[in-house]
Write an enzyme that holds these catalytic residues in place. Structure first.
Site, PDB file in Angstrom:
ATOM      1  CE  LYS A   1       5.159   4.000  -7.371  1.00  0.00           C
ATOM      2  NZ  LYS A   1       4.460   3.945  -6.086  1.00  0.00           N
TER       3      LYS A   1
ATOM      4  CD  GLN B   1       2.800   6.142  -3.808  1.00  0.00           C
ATOM      5  OE1 GLN B   1       2.834   5.281  -4.672  1.00  0.00           O
ATOM      6  NE2 GLN B   1       3.897   6.542  -3.183  1.00  0.00           N
TER       7      GLN B   1
ATOM      8  CG  ASP C   1       3.633  -1.720  -2.873  1.00  0.00           C
ATOM      9  OD1 ASP C   1       4.734  -1.462  -3.383  1.00  0.00           O
ATOM     10  OD2 ASP C   1       2.721  -0.884  -2.740  1.00  0.00           O
TER      11      ASP C   1
END
Ligand code: GUN
Length: 281
Positions: A48, A92, A115
């Site tokens: 990422k 994460q 997200d």
């Protein structure tokens, strides 16, 4: 059979983002929090970070020790919420067992929740109204369907898996496109019979090669969200590709299918949040 090419589709998205960010004086910025030393999570976070830089997005990776407390992590999120130079926050997952994941996600400002996991965004997706951001993997699936002109309207979409990250938001998105949606999981009876009625079969279980040709209707669209490695390091999807492919009209490979889209959607969401925060969207 047509192979759905996630890599090429992702590249189109990256190129578009790069063109947009080139003209920006202040770049969009994402903060990624990683806790502990899970090797798979580290690989994802590095990817990422690298991709963000390539497309003109600033990326800040914040690493915490395995033993960080709930309070410390929540206070870091508060700090990022209040930091105007950060547009997007990602924690994460999975987190170590002693941390309450729901409470941590809930602390992220919905407008910085890249997200789309915050209950406000999850709720909006469920209701079928536009969220600040939608979860990256299901968004990647919807983008691939769109790219290949596969219209879910009136189709029977069967999703195997019931995760909050992939299956539940994907079910809502497919329903919003007027599909008839069935969610199956590990306790579903007659899984094979249900799966083989699907016009669009999405598999998101993380169990290598569980879907064989007897799960698949002739001419179905098969989307494989799974990715796992066997003891020899070989990558597998949840679909036994060699066994299934010839029966399908469209199928995603692993790797190079859905997985390739996830980071593209993350970058797209980061740019989107940046624009929303500046009143440009
Ligand atoms: N772990 C596996 N998939 C994801 C994802 O989409 N977002 C986050 N934050 N963690 C993950």
């Amino acid at each position: 059979m047509i192979l759905i090419d996630g890599k090429t589709t992702a590249k189109k998205v990256f190129d578009k983002i790069k063109t947009e960010t080139e003209n920006l004086e202040k770049k969009p910025a994402i903060a990624v929090i990683i806790v502990g030393n899970d090797p798979a999570s580290k690989i994802y976070v590095n990817r990422k970070h690298k991709k963000a830089k390539e497309v003109g997005i600033n990326s800040l990776v914040i690493e915490f020790d395995e033993n960080i407390s709930q309070e410390e992590l929540e206070s870091k999120i508060n700090e990022l919420n209040n930091d105007d130079s950060i547009n997007a926050i990602l924690v994460q997952l999975p987190l170590p067992k002693h941390l309450n994941t729901y409470r941590i996600i809930e602390k992220i400002l919905p407008i910085k929740d890249v997200d789309g996991f915050h209950p406000e965004n999850a709720g909006k997706i469920n209701i079928g109204i536009e969220a600040y951001a939608a979860p990256c993997t299901p968004l990647g699936v919807m983008t691939l369907l769109d790219e290949y002109k596969i219209n879910p309207e009136g189709k029977h979409a069967v999703i195997i898996g019931r995760s909050n990250i992939v299956s539940k938001p994907l079910a809502s998105m497919l329903l919003s496109k007027n599909a008839t949606v069935t969610i199956c999981h590990s306790k579903t009876q007659n899984l094979k019979e249900i799966a083989s009625t699907a016009d669009i079969l999405v598999v998101a279980t993380g169990k290598a090669n569980i879907v064989t040709s007897d799960y698949v209707k002739q001419g179905a669209v098969v989307i494989d969200v799974g990715i796992s490695r066997d003891k020899d390091g070989k990558i597998h999807g949840d679909v036994d590709f060699d066994n299934v492919a010839e029966k399908t009209s469209y199928i995603t490979p692993v790797p190079g299918g859905v997985g390739a889209m996830t980071i593209a959607m993350l970058m797209q969401n980061t740019l989107r949040l940046y624009k929303i925060q500046r009143g440009q969207k």
